[in-house]
Scaffold this motif. Structure first.
Motif, short mmCIF file in Angstrom:
data_model
loop_
_atom_site.label_atom_id
_atom_site.label_comp_id
_atom_site.label_asym_id
_atom_site.label_seq_id
_atom_site.Cartn_x
_atom_site.Cartn_y
_atom_site.Cartn_z
N ASP A 24 53.67 29.60 6.63
CA ASP A 24 53.50 28.28 5.99
C ASP A 24 52.45 28.53 4.79
O ASP A 24 51.38 29.37 5.10
CB ASP A 24 53.17 27.12 6.52
N ARG A 25 52.59 27.90 3.65
CA ARG A 25 51.42 27.81 2.55
C ARG A 25 50.73 26.51 2.44
O ARG A 25 51.55 25.44 2.56
CB ARG A 25 52.19 28.37 1.12
N PHE A 27 48.60 24.22 -0.34
CA PHE A 27 48.33 24.17 -1.52
C PHE A 27 47.63 23.08 -1.73
O PHE A 27 47.24 21.98 -1.19
CB PHE A 27 49.99 23.78 -2.26
N THR A 77 45.47 33.78 -1.62
CA THR A 77 46.72 34.60 -2.56
C THR A 77 46.04 34.68 -3.71
O THR A 77 46.71 35.50 -4.59
CB THR A 77 48.09 33.91 -2.49
N PRO A 104 47.54 28.92 -3.58
CA PRO A 104 47.94 28.71 -2.31
C PRO A 104 47.41 29.73 -1.00
O PRO A 104 46.76 30.86 -1.45
CB PRO A 104 49.19 29.26 -2.29
N ILE A 106 47.88 31.34 2.74
CA ILE A 106 49.14 31.61 3.59
C ILE A 106 48.51 31.58 5.03
O ILE A 106 47.56 32.22 5.29
CB ILE A 106 49.62 33.05 3.52
#
Length: 141
Positions: A24-25, A27, A77, A104, A106
């Motif tokens: 999942d990311r 944000f 990231t 984002p 991770i």
């Protein structure tokens, strides 16, 4: 990996009440766990597992009903910076190893080994946060 190894090379952790899975990311642009009327411009994280645990406990406490705290091992990231909410305003330098990014993050995996707050400590945080909300003080931006 970002070009911020000079700040900290991790590992990094994110504490939340959200139930996430590996891959999942996270944000920016979501509502704050601490003040739902605030849309976050950054994702916050720390290199201290128990620091993320504290954030998770507070997020769960302020969440709906039976929200559970979760701590995740995360990987940035993009670039990140020292979290000015604690480094510049409360502590010289960055002893909490707290950071923020607009890129984002991770989720690598959930971490289950972290120090939980005692019921007394949770109550102390509950009182402190209620006082902050009543004074309309900034909890996090």
């Amino acid at each position: 990996m970002s070009g911020n190894a000079s700040l900290d090379d991790g590992p990094f952790f994110h504490g939340t009440r959200a139930n996430l899975a590996a891959g999942d990311r996270l944000f920016a642009g979501h509502r704050s766990n601490y003040r739902p009327e605030v849309i976050m411009n950054h994702v916050y994280f720390t290199a201290l597992r128990d620091g993320a645990g504290l954030a998770a406990e507070i997020a769960a406490m302020l969440g709906p009903g039976e929200a559970e705290p979760h701590v995740y091992l995360v990987e940035p990231t993009g670039d990140f910076e020292n979290d000015p909410n604690v480094t510049d305003k409360k502590f010289p330098g960055n002893p909490t190893r707290s950071y923020r990014t607009s890129a984002p993050m991770i989720v690598v995996e959930e971490i289950t080994e972290w120090t939980r707050l005692t019921p007394e400590a949770l109550e102390s945080w509950r009182v402190r946060l209620a006082a902050l909300r009543e004074s309309d003080a900034e909890i996090i931006n």
